[in-house]
Motif scaffolding. Structure first.
Motif, PDB file in Angstrom:
ATOM      1  N   VAL A  61       0.837  -1.197   0.000  1.00 54.37           N
ATOM      2  CA  VAL A  61       0.000   0.000   0.000  1.00 54.37           C
ATOM      3  C   VAL A  61       0.869   1.242   0.000  1.00 54.37           C
ATOM      4  O   VAL A  61       1.886   1.315   0.693  1.00 54.37           O
ATOM      5  CB  VAL A  61      -0.961   0.005   1.218  1.00 54.37           C
ATOM      6  N   SER A  62       0.466   2.217  -0.814  1.00 51.72           N
ATOM      7  CA  SER A  62       1.132   3.513  -0.871  1.00 51.72           C
ATOM      8  C   SER A  62       0.139   4.567  -0.412  1.00 51.72           C
ATOM      9  O   SER A  62      -0.918   4.743  -1.036  1.00 51.72           O
ATOM     10  CB  SER A  62       1.611   3.820  -2.305  1.00 51.72           C
ATOM     11  N   ILE A  63       0.474   5.257   0.682  1.00 47.76           N
ATOM     12  CA  ILE A  63      -0.440   6.211   1.301  1.00 47.76           C
ATOM     13  C   ILE A  63      -0.084   7.627   0.891  1.00 47.76           C
ATOM     14  O   ILE A  63       1.079   8.037   0.978  1.00 47.76           O
ATOM     15  CB  ILE A  63      -0.390   6.077   2.836  1.00 47.76           C
ATOM     16  N   ASP A  64      -1.075   8.377   0.448  1.00 47.32           N
ATOM     17  CA  ASP A  64      -0.875   9.778   0.090  1.00 47.32           C
ATOM     18  C   ASP A  64      -1.064  10.699   1.294  1.00 47.32           C
ATOM     19  O   ASP A  64      -0.243  11.565   1.569  1.00 47.32           O
ATOM     20  CB  ASP A  64      -1.849  10.188  -1.029  1.00 47.32           C
ATOM     21  N   ASP A  65      -2.168  10.490   2.015  1.00 46.88           N
ATOM     22  CA  ASP A  65      -2.494  11.400   3.113  1.00 46.88           C
ATOM     23  C   ASP A  65      -3.507  10.727   4.026  1.00 46.88           C
ATOM     24  O   ASP A  65      -4.298   9.879   3.584  1.00 46.88           O
ATOM     25  CB  ASP A  65      -3.071  12.705   2.552  1.00 46.88           C
ATOM     26  N   PHE A  66      -3.497  11.075   5.302  1.00 44.76           N
ATOM     27  CA  PHE A  66      -4.507  10.562   6.225  1.00 44.76           C
ATOM     28  C   PHE A  66      -4.652  11.500   7.401  1.00 44.76           C
ATOM     29  O   PHE A  66      -3.780  12.313   7.700  1.00 44.76           O
ATOM     30  CB  PHE A  66      -4.177   9.137   6.701  1.00 44.76           C
ATOM     31  N   GLY A  67      -5.828  11.391   8.034  1.00 48.36           N
ATOM     32  CA  GLY A  67      -6.131  12.202   9.193  1.00 48.36           C
ATOM     33  C   GLY A  67      -7.197  11.522  10.019  1.00 48.36           C
ATOM     34  O   GLY A  67      -7.596  10.387   9.725  1.00 48.36           O
ATOM     35  N   PRO A  68      -7.703  12.173  11.056  1.00 48.09           N
ATOM     36  CA  PRO A  68      -8.705  11.559  11.933  1.00 48.09           C
ATOM     37  C   PRO A  68      -9.977  11.134  11.204  1.00 48.09           C
ATOM     38  O   PRO A  68     -10.635  10.182  11.625  1.00 48.09           O
ATOM     39  CB  PRO A  68      -9.004  12.675  12.951  1.00 48.09           C
ATOM     40  N   ALA A  69     -10.330  11.827  10.118  1.00 45.33           N
ATOM     41  CA  ALA A  69     -11.592  11.530   9.437  1.00 45.33           C
ATOM     42  C   ALA A  69     -11.414  11.172   7.970  1.00 45.33           C
ATOM     43  O   ALA A  69     -12.397  11.099   7.227  1.00 45.33           O
ATOM     44  CB  ALA A  69     -12.545  12.726   9.551  1.00 45.33           C
ATOM     45  N   HIS A  70     -10.166  10.939   7.539  1.00 49.68           N
ATOM     46  CA  HIS A  70      -9.978  10.599   6.124  1.00 49.68           C
ATOM     47  C   HIS A  70      -8.700   9.790   5.920  1.00 49.68           C
ATOM     48  O   HIS A  70      -7.775   9.834   6.731  1.00 49.68           O
ATOM     49  CB  HIS A  70      -9.921  11.869   5.261  1.00 49.68           C
ATOM     50  N   LEU A  71      -8.696   9.033   4.820  1.00 50.03           N
ATOM     51  CA  LEU A  71      -7.520   8.277   4.414  1.00 50.03           C
ATOM     52  C   LEU A  71      -7.474   8.264   2.891  1.00 50.03           C
ATOM     53  O   LEU A  71      -8.454   7.901   2.237  1.00 50.03           O
ATOM     54  CB  LEU A  71      -7.579   6.835   4.933  1.00 50.03           C
ATOM     55  N   SER A  72      -6.360   8.699   2.328  1.00 50.70           N
ATOM     56  CA  SER A  72      -6.169   8.712   0.884  1.00 50.70           C
ATOM     57  C   SER A  72      -5.019   7.768   0.526  1.00 50.70           C
ATOM     58  O   SER A  72      -3.888   7.970   0.961  1.00 50.70           O
ATOM     59  CB  SER A  72      -5.858  10.135   0.391  1.00 50.70           C
ATOM     60  N   ILE A  73      -5.340   6.740  -0.263  1.00 52.42           N
ATOM     61  CA  ILE A  73      -4.360   5.733  -0.659  1.00 52.42           C
ATOM     62  C   ILE A  73      -4.122   5.829  -2.161  1.00 52.42           C
ATOM     63  O   ILE A  73      -5.073   5.822  -2.947  1.00 52.42           O
ATOM     64  CB  ILE A  73      -4.843   4.315  -0.302  1.00 52.42           C
ATOM     65  N   ARG A  74      -2.865   5.909  -2.526  1.00 51.51           N
ATOM     66  CA  ARG A  74      -2.513   5.993  -3.944  1.00 51.51           C
ATOM     67  C   ARG A  74      -2.698   4.652  -4.648  1.00 51.51           C
ATOM     68  O   ARG A  74      -3.277   4.585  -5.729  1.00 51.51           O
ATOM     69  CB  ARG A  74      -1.070   6.478  -4.093  1.00 51.51           C
ATOM     70  N   GLN A  75      -2.220   3.597  -4.036  1.00 48.35           N
ATOM     71  CA  GLN A  75      -2.341   2.272  -4.651  1.00 48.35           C
ATOM     72  C   GLN A  75      -2.318   1.187  -3.579  1.00 48.35           C
ATOM     73  O   GLN A  75      -1.572   1.272  -2.607  1.00 48.35           O
ATOM     74  CB  GLN A  75      -1.215   2.024  -5.659  1.00 48.35           C
ATOM     75  N   LEU A  76      -3.165   0.175  -3.787  1.00 48.08           N
ATOM     76  CA  LEU A  76      -3.197  -0.981  -2.908  1.00 48.08           C
ATOM     77  C   LEU A  76      -3.211  -2.239  -3.763  1.00 48.08           C
ATOM     78  O   LEU A  76      -4.061  -2.402  -4.638  1.00 48.08           O
ATOM     79  CB  LEU A  76      -4.443  -0.951  -2.010  1.00 48.08           C
ATOM     80  N   LYS A  77      -2.224  -3.120  -3.520  1.00 44.80           N
ATOM     81  CA  LYS A  77      -2.130  -4.394  -4.244  1.00 44.80           C
ATOM     82  C   LYS A  77      -2.269  -5.540  -3.248  1.00 44.80           C
ATOM     83  O   LYS A  77      -1.580  -5.574  -2.229  1.00 44.80           O
ATOM     84  CB  LYS A  77      -0.779  -4.517  -4.953  1.00 44.80           C
ATOM     85  N   LEU A  78      -3.163  -6.475  -3.555  1.00 45.94           N
ATOM     86  CA  LEU A  78      -3.355  -7.658  -2.735  1.00 45.94           C
ATOM     87  C   LEU A  78      -3.084  -8.891  -3.584  1.00 45.94           C
ATOM     88  O   LEU A  78      -3.668  -9.047  -4.666  1.00 45.94           O
ATOM     89  CB  LEU A  78      -4.777  -7.718  -2.176  1.00 45.94           C
ATOM     90  N   ASN A  79      -2.219  -9.765  -3.101  1.00 47.37           N
ATOM     91  CA  ASN A  79      -1.866 -10.974  -3.832  1.00 47.37           C
ATOM     92  C   ASN A  79      -2.270 -12.209  -3.034  1.00 47.37           C
ATOM     93  O   ASN A  79      -2.005 -12.303  -1.839  1.00 47.37           O
ATOM     94  CB  ASN A  79      -0.352 -11.025  -4.092  1.00 47.37           C
TER      95      ASN A  79
END
Length: 218
Positions: free
Chosen positions: A91-109
């Motif tokens: 997972v690559s995280i762009d930004d997060f806070g108490p009420a939000h989470l922004s993820i650039r990319q998530l790979k599940l294998n």
């Protein structure tokens, strides 16, 4: 298949939030993988007690406070059955806070997901997660938690849904008992806000246990 689609996205949203919260807990830890893995295992023990089930993380590696690699994640339901298992995740995280989470990319294998309705009362096996996060939402002030995921890729993943109140069908596609195997899915522009989830399907390949096969759905 509207009911299956609804359960798939609802359960995926809840499970994704659960996995994301576990990953974020380690976002500001030191970069030593051994120490990060130790803390991950301690967190697994904590959430196992919180959720009254089994949570296991084999290895965690965090670099530059935004890239997280996870090996061997397991979450069982409260009856001891496998709810979600992932061989590896990135997972690559762009930004997060108490009420939000922004993820650039998530790979599940190598993922496995099994959701089902209990035969006696129809309660879904992931309901304990729904209740847990719902209680946390009530304690928050302001807007509901917002999750934005720019890109999600599932490789060699299986998704199983069962409504044990209904007897299995002996022919054709059974909407009450679905087992999607070897699923490769690519989604983008995923946004979860409260109970609302939206996304764009870029590519989908899967095979159902009934023999139905989908190739390159876009």
């Amino acid at each position: 298949m509207p009911k299956i689609t609804k359960y798939f996205f609802k359960s995926s949203g809840i499970l994704l939030e659960a996995v994301s919260i576990l990953l974020i807990l380690f976002a500001f830890l030191i970069r030593n993988s051994v120490f990060q893995t130790y803390l991950a295992k301690r967190a697994s023990v904590y959430f196992s007690k919180e959720w009254k089930t089994k949570v296991r993380i084999d290895k965690v590696d965090i670099s530059f406070f935004e890239n997280v690699s996870l090996q061997g994640f397991l979450l069982e339901d409260q009856k001891g059955k496998k709810l979600i298992a992932v061989k590896s995740a990135e997972v690559s995280i762009d930004d997060f806070g108490p009420a939000h989470l922004s993820i650039r990319q998530l790979k599940l294998n190598g993922g496995e997901v099994w959701v089902y309705a209990d035969k006696s009362n129809g309660v879904m096996n992931f309901d304990f997660l729904t209740q847990y996060f719902a209680s946390n939402d009530k304690s928050r002030s302001g807007k509901p938690f917002v999750l934005y995921l720019n890109s999600l890729k599932l490789n060699h993943t299986s998704f199983r849904y069962d409504d044990f109140r209904m007897a299995p069908s002996t022919f054709g596609v059974d909407p009450n008992h679905v087992y999607l195997q070897n699923m490769n899915l690519s989604l983008s522009q995923i946004k979860s806000k409260g109970s609302s989830i939206s996304c764009h399907i870029d590519d989908l390949n899967l095979k159902d246990i009934s023999g139905t096969q989908i190739t390159h759905l876009r």
